[in-house]
Design a protein around this motif. Structure first.
Motif, PDB file in Angstrom:
ATOM      1  N   ILE A 232       1.016  -1.393  -0.033  1.00  0.00           N
ATOM      2  CA  ILE A 232      -0.244  -0.012  -0.160  1.00  0.00           C
ATOM      3  C   ILE A 232       0.670   1.190  -0.090  1.00  0.00           C
ATOM      4  CG2 ILE A 232      -1.366   1.458   1.337  1.00  0.00           C
ATOM      5  CD1 ILE A 232      -2.884  -1.588   1.894  1.00  0.00           C
ATOM      6  N   ASN A 233       0.366   1.927  -0.866  1.00  0.00           N
ATOM      7  CA  ASN A 233       1.256   3.399  -0.668  1.00  0.00           C
ATOM      8  C   ASN A 233       0.367   4.642   0.532  1.00  0.00           C
ATOM      9  OD1 ASN A 233       1.619   6.646  -1.856  1.00  0.00           O
ATOM     10  ND2 ASN A 233       3.043   5.074  -3.218  1.00  0.00           N
ATOM     11  N   ILE A 234       1.581   4.948   0.864  1.00  0.00           N
ATOM     12  CA  ILE A 234       1.184   5.707   1.591  1.00  0.00           C
ATOM     13  C   ILE A 234       1.938   7.443   1.427  1.00  0.00           C
ATOM     14  CG2 ILE A 234       1.126   6.435   4.670  1.00  0.00           C
ATOM     15  CD1 ILE A 234       1.506   2.719   3.390  1.00  0.00           C
ATOM     16  N   HIS A 235       1.255   8.532   1.914  1.00  0.00           N
ATOM     17  CA  HIS A 235       1.568   9.699   2.168  1.00  0.00           C
ATOM     18  C   HIS A 235       0.856  10.250   2.756  1.00  0.00           C
ATOM     19  CE1 HIS A 235      -1.892  10.396  -0.434  1.00  0.00           C
ATOM     20  NE2 HIS A 235      -2.102  11.302  -0.246  1.00  0.00           N
ATOM     21  N   GLU A 236       1.122  11.318   3.396  1.00  0.00           N
ATOM     22  CA  GLU A 236       0.808  12.653   4.278  1.00  0.00           C
ATOM     23  C   GLU A 236      -0.494  13.324   3.390  1.00  0.00           C
ATOM     24  OE1 GLU A 236       2.833  14.807   6.950  1.00  0.00           O
ATOM     25  OE2 GLU A 236       4.106  12.938   7.530  1.00  0.00           O
ATOM     26  N   VAL A 237      -1.690  14.277   3.666  1.00  0.00           N
ATOM     27  CA  VAL A 237      -2.158  14.734   3.299  1.00  0.00           C
ATOM     28  C   VAL A 237      -2.913  15.896   3.542  1.00  0.00           C
ATOM     29  CG1 VAL A 237      -5.090  14.329   2.774  1.00  0.00           C
ATOM     30  CG2 VAL A 237      -3.288  12.015   2.883  1.00  0.00           C
ATOM     31  N   GLY A 238      -2.671  16.904   3.445  1.00  0.00           N
ATOM     32  CA  GLY A 238      -2.934  17.802   4.109  1.00  0.00           C
ATOM     33  C   GLY A 238      -3.834  18.600   4.761  1.00  0.00           C
ATOM     34  N   LEU A 239      -4.154  19.099   5.293  1.00  0.00           N
ATOM     35  CA  LEU A 239      -5.114  19.743   6.537  1.00  0.00           C
ATOM     36  C   LEU A 239      -6.321  20.692   5.685  1.00  0.00           C
ATOM     37  CD1 LEU A 239      -7.682  18.538   8.612  1.00  0.00           C
ATOM     38  CD2 LEU A 239      -6.352  20.673   9.485  1.00  0.00           C
ATOM     39  N   SER A 240      -7.076  20.079   4.859  1.00  0.00           N
ATOM     40  CA  SER A 240      -7.944  21.000   4.225  1.00  0.00           C
ATOM     41  C   SER A 240      -9.499  19.955   3.837  1.00  0.00           C
ATOM     42  CB  SER A 240      -7.363  21.641   2.920  1.00  0.00           C
ATOM     43  OG  SER A 240      -7.352  20.799   1.573  1.00  0.00           O
ATOM     44  N   LYS A 241     -10.242  20.314   3.530  1.00  0.00           N
ATOM     45  CA  LYS A 241     -11.707  19.570   2.696  1.00  0.00           C
ATOM     46  C   LYS A 241     -11.766  19.440   1.424  1.00  0.00           C
ATOM     47  CE  LYS A 241     -16.723  20.063   2.604  1.00  0.00           C
ATOM     48  NZ  LYS A 241     -17.140  19.851   1.292  1.00  0.00           N
ATOM     49  N   GLU A 242     -10.571  20.230   0.331  1.00  0.00           N
ATOM     50  CA  GLU A 242     -10.551  19.414  -0.891  1.00  0.00           C
ATOM     51  C   GLU A 242      -9.742  18.947  -0.837  1.00  0.00           C
ATOM     52  OE1 GLU A 242     -10.393  23.389   0.242  1.00  0.00           O
ATOM     53  OE2 GLU A 242     -12.723  23.531  -0.596  1.00  0.00           O
ATOM     54  N   GLU A 247      -8.880  13.022  -2.103  1.00  0.00           N
ATOM     55  CA  GLU A 247      -8.260  11.843  -1.241  1.00  0.00           C
ATOM     56  C   GLU A 247      -8.847  10.786  -1.803  1.00  0.00           C
ATOM     57  OE1 GLU A 247      -4.970   9.021  -1.236  1.00  0.00           O
ATOM     58  OE2 GLU A 247      -4.458  11.252  -1.437  1.00  0.00           O
ATOM     59  N   LEU A 248     -10.822  10.558  -1.455  1.00  0.00           N
ATOM     60  CA  LEU A 248     -11.403   9.399  -1.141  1.00  0.00           C
ATOM     61  C   LEU A 248     -11.999   9.845  -2.966  1.00  0.00           C
ATOM     62  CD1 LEU A 248     -13.357  11.007   1.969  1.00  0.00           C
ATOM     63  CD2 LEU A 248     -12.267   9.005   1.712  1.00  0.00           C
ATOM     64  N   ASP A 249     -12.123  10.972  -3.243  1.00  0.00           N
ATOM     65  CA  ASP A 249     -12.669  10.166  -4.650  1.00  0.00           C
ATOM     66  C   ASP A 249     -12.040   9.537  -5.369  1.00  0.00           C
ATOM     67  OD1 ASP A 249     -14.657  12.252  -4.374  1.00  0.00           O
ATOM     68  OD2 ASP A 249     -13.353  14.147  -5.016  1.00  0.00           O
ATOM     69  N   ASN A 250     -10.229  10.017  -5.052  1.00  0.00           N
ATOM     70  CA  ASN A 250      -9.298   8.477  -5.822  1.00  0.00           C
ATOM     71  C   ASN A 250      -9.360   7.395  -6.240  1.00  0.00           C
ATOM     72  OD1 ASN A 250      -8.849  10.511  -7.852  1.00  0.00           O
ATOM     73  ND2 ASN A 250      -7.223  11.981  -6.617  1.00  0.00           N
ATOM     74  N   GLY A 251     -10.812   7.248  -4.581  1.00  0.00           N
ATOM     75  CA  GLY A 251     -10.752   5.499  -4.360  1.00  0.00           C
ATOM     76  C   GLY A 251      -9.560   5.080  -2.923  1.00  0.00           C
ATOM     77  N   GLY A 252      -9.320   6.388  -2.713  1.00  0.00           N
ATOM     78  CA  GLY A 252      -8.521   6.567  -1.322  1.00  0.00           C
ATOM     79  C   GLY A 252      -8.765   6.388   0.184  1.00  0.00           C
ATOM     80  N   LEU A 253      -8.127   6.128   0.810  1.00  0.00           N
ATOM     81  CA  LEU A 253      -8.505   5.769   3.103  1.00  0.00           C
ATOM     82  C   LEU A 253      -7.374   6.505   2.698  1.00  0.00           C
ATOM     83  CD1 LEU A 253      -9.590   2.004   3.128  1.00  0.00           C
ATOM     84  CD2 LEU A 253     -10.902   3.693   2.465  1.00  0.00           C
ATOM     85  N   ILE A 254      -8.369   7.459   4.299  1.00  0.00           N
ATOM     86  CA  ILE A 254      -7.460   8.281   5.202  1.00  0.00           C
ATOM     87  C   ILE A 254      -7.475   7.599   6.437  1.00  0.00           C
ATOM     88  CG2 ILE A 254      -7.542  10.878   6.154  1.00  0.00           C
ATOM     89  CD1 ILE A 254      -8.488  11.522   3.066  1.00  0.00           C
ATOM     90  N   ILE A 255      -6.846   8.187   7.362  1.00  0.00           N
ATOM     91  CA  ILE A 255      -6.690   7.428   9.068  1.00  0.00           C
ATOM     92  C   ILE A 255      -6.051   9.046   9.487  1.00  0.00           C
ATOM     93  CG2 ILE A 255      -5.461   6.533  10.291  1.00  0.00           C
ATOM     94  CD1 ILE A 255      -4.926   3.864   9.299  1.00  0.00           C
ATOM     95  N   CYS A 256      -7.050   9.897  10.039  1.00  0.00           N
ATOM     96  CA  CYS A 256      -6.219  11.173  11.241  1.00  0.00           C
ATOM     97  C   CYS A 256      -5.955  10.601  12.080  1.00  0.00           C
ATOM     98  CB  CYS A 256      -7.919  11.568  11.081  1.00  0.00           C
ATOM     99  SG  CYS A 256      -8.631  11.461   9.270  1.00  0.00           S
ATOM    100  N   THR A 296     -18.705  17.011   9.998  1.00  0.00           N
ATOM    101  CA  THR A 296     -18.427  18.092   8.677  1.00  0.00           C
ATOM    102  C   THR A 296     -16.510  18.345   9.287  1.00  0.00           C
ATOM    103  OG1 THR A 296     -18.835  19.611  10.922  1.00  0.00           O
ATOM    104  CG2 THR A 296     -20.647  19.566   9.321  1.00  0.00           C
ATOM    105  N   TYR A 297     -16.417  18.935   7.965  1.00  0.00           N
ATOM    106  CA  TYR A 297     -14.874  19.227   8.010  1.00  0.00           C
ATOM    107  C   TYR A 297     -14.647  20.137   9.719  1.00  0.00           C
ATOM    108  CZ  TYR A 297     -10.824  21.251   6.823  1.00  0.00           C
ATOM    109  OH  TYR A 297      -9.380  21.414   6.875  1.00  0.00           O
ATOM    110  N   ASP A 298     -15.408  21.229   9.334  1.00  0.00           N
ATOM    111  CA  ASP A 298     -15.529  22.232  10.852  1.00  0.00           C
ATOM    112  C   ASP A 298     -15.124  21.578  11.149  1.00  0.00           C
ATOM    113  OD1 ASP A 298     -14.901  24.263   8.756  1.00  0.00           O
ATOM    114  OD2 ASP A 298     -16.723  24.701   9.166  1.00  0.00           O
ATOM    115  N   ARG A 299     -16.155  20.532  12.032  1.00  0.00           N
ATOM    116  CA  ARG A 299     -15.222  20.382  13.617  1.00  0.00           C
ATOM    117  C   ARG A 299     -15.116  18.883  13.698  1.00  0.00           C
ATOM    118  NH1 ARG A 299     -20.206  19.377  17.006  1.00  0.00           N
ATOM    119  NH2 ARG A 299     -19.448  18.487  19.213  1.00  0.00           N
ATOM    120  N   LEU A 300     -14.236  18.136  12.544  1.00  0.00           N
ATOM    121  CA  LEU A 300     -12.692  16.986  12.574  1.00  0.00           C
ATOM    122  C   LEU A 300     -12.047  18.178  12.562  1.00  0.00           C
ATOM    123  CD1 LEU A 300     -14.218  14.732   9.735  1.00  0.00           C
ATOM    124  CD2 LEU A 300     -14.237  14.407  12.297  1.00  0.00           C
TER     125      LEU A 300
END
Length: 320
Positions: A232-242, A247-256, A296-300
């Motif tokens: 599995i390829n892993i990379h850090e994701v910037g903190l923004s709603k977009e 990331e999710l639109d491209n079939g990925g998953l995210i851990i926070c 919501t993004y703002d809550r998270l």
């Protein structure tokens, strides 16, 4: 006829008439008594039926009342965790003892449990059964994912599930400290469909590689090294709603990695696997109720400390 004989006949006739009259009266009285008794019996029968009907109605009312009481039993709510005194915790357990057998057991046996364990239940009553059996239950040797979990695109795995929750993890166990291993096991299974990967697998890897930090929990390093073992390829994701949505639109998953707030009093990990107009869809390994809610993004955003994106390497190469 002589006068004397006539008188005697008249006397006899009067006696007969009197006898007939008395007989008639007696017969009338007998008939009247019979009628009265019959009416009394009918009244008694009617009253008996009325009483029976009233009894049935009373029983129905009692059943309805019992049902209402059952339906109106106090139901706990799960909100943002907070610190409790032991007195507050015991008050909570007592208040909800009628709603949950495990909470009732914990209240009745409260002297056998320290405050930290009982506070887990006050903050997340879903854990009541796990805590109630804390000193007696042993997890299965080799836990397996259920049929429903294997069928789910991104299964929700709960860290305190009895299949693995009591397994040792560092100086604690997976149920209390294994949110990190549980999250990475969800991600690895979802992307690879390798059902041999469970929270136990990830926790063992974490311990063997020194990623469990005593008194703190799982080091962030586990979020990148363990999934990489499965291609599995892993990379850090910037903190923004977009960026999260992309990331999710491209079939990925995210851990926070989460800080204190809605999910934890200290540190925690959750999985984000989708979104829609109502917000982000998450898997919180510590709480089913929070996992059913959309955020919501703002809550998270105010609680997120770091994000990692996950996708199979071959998929990313295909997209390039």
């Amino acid at each position: 006829m002589k006068q004397s004989d006539y008188r005697r006949e008249q006397k006899k006739l009067r006696k007969i008439q009197i006898a007939i009259t008395i007989s008639g009266i007696i017969i009338s009285i007998v008939l009247l008594v019979g009628i009265v008794q019959n009416i009394a019996k009918q009244n008694e029968s009617h009253k008996s039926k009325e009483n029976a009907t009233k009894q049935v109605e009373t029983e129905k009312k009692e059943e309805t009342t019992a049902e209402k009481k059952s339906k109106t039993k106090k139901k706990y709510k799960i909100s943002a965790p907070k610190e409790y005194t032991r007195t507050q915790i015991l008050k909570f357990l007592k208040q909800y003892s009628d709603s949950d057998e495990n909470i009732k057991y914990l209240y009745e046996n409260r002297d056998n449990y320290d405050t930290d364990l009982l506070e887990k239940v006050a903050n997340n009553p879903e854990m009541a059964e796990f805590i109630a059996n804390y000193f007696d239950y042993e997890s299965e040797g080799k836990p397996k994912l259920s049929k429903n979990e294997r069928a789910a695109e991104v299964p929700l795995l709960i860290q305190w599930d009895k299949r693995w929750g009591y397994k040792t993890y560092g100086d604690s166990n997976i149920g209390l400290a294994g949110c990190g291993p549980t999250c990475v096991s969800m991600v690895v299974y979802s992307l690879t469909r390798n059902d041999k990967v469970t929270p136990v697998t990830a926790a063992k890897y974490s311990e063997e590689n020194g990623y469990y930090v005593e008194g703190i929990g799982t080091a962030w390093k586990l979020m990148t090294t363990f999934p990489a073992e499965y291609g599995i390829n892993i990379h850090e994701v910037g903190l923004s709603k977009e960026r999260i949505e992309s990331e999710l639109d491209n079939g990925g998953l995210i851990i926070c990695a989460m800080g204190p707030g809605d999910f934890t009093l200290s540190g925690h990990f959750i999985v984000i696997y989708g979104y829609d107009d109502n917000g982000f869809k998450i898997n919180d390994p510590n709480c089913i109720t929070r996992s059913k809610k959309q955020w919501t993004y703002d809550r998270l955003a105010t609680q997120i400390k770091a994000l990692w994106g996950y996708k199979l390497e071959e998929t990313r190469e295909t997209q390039k």
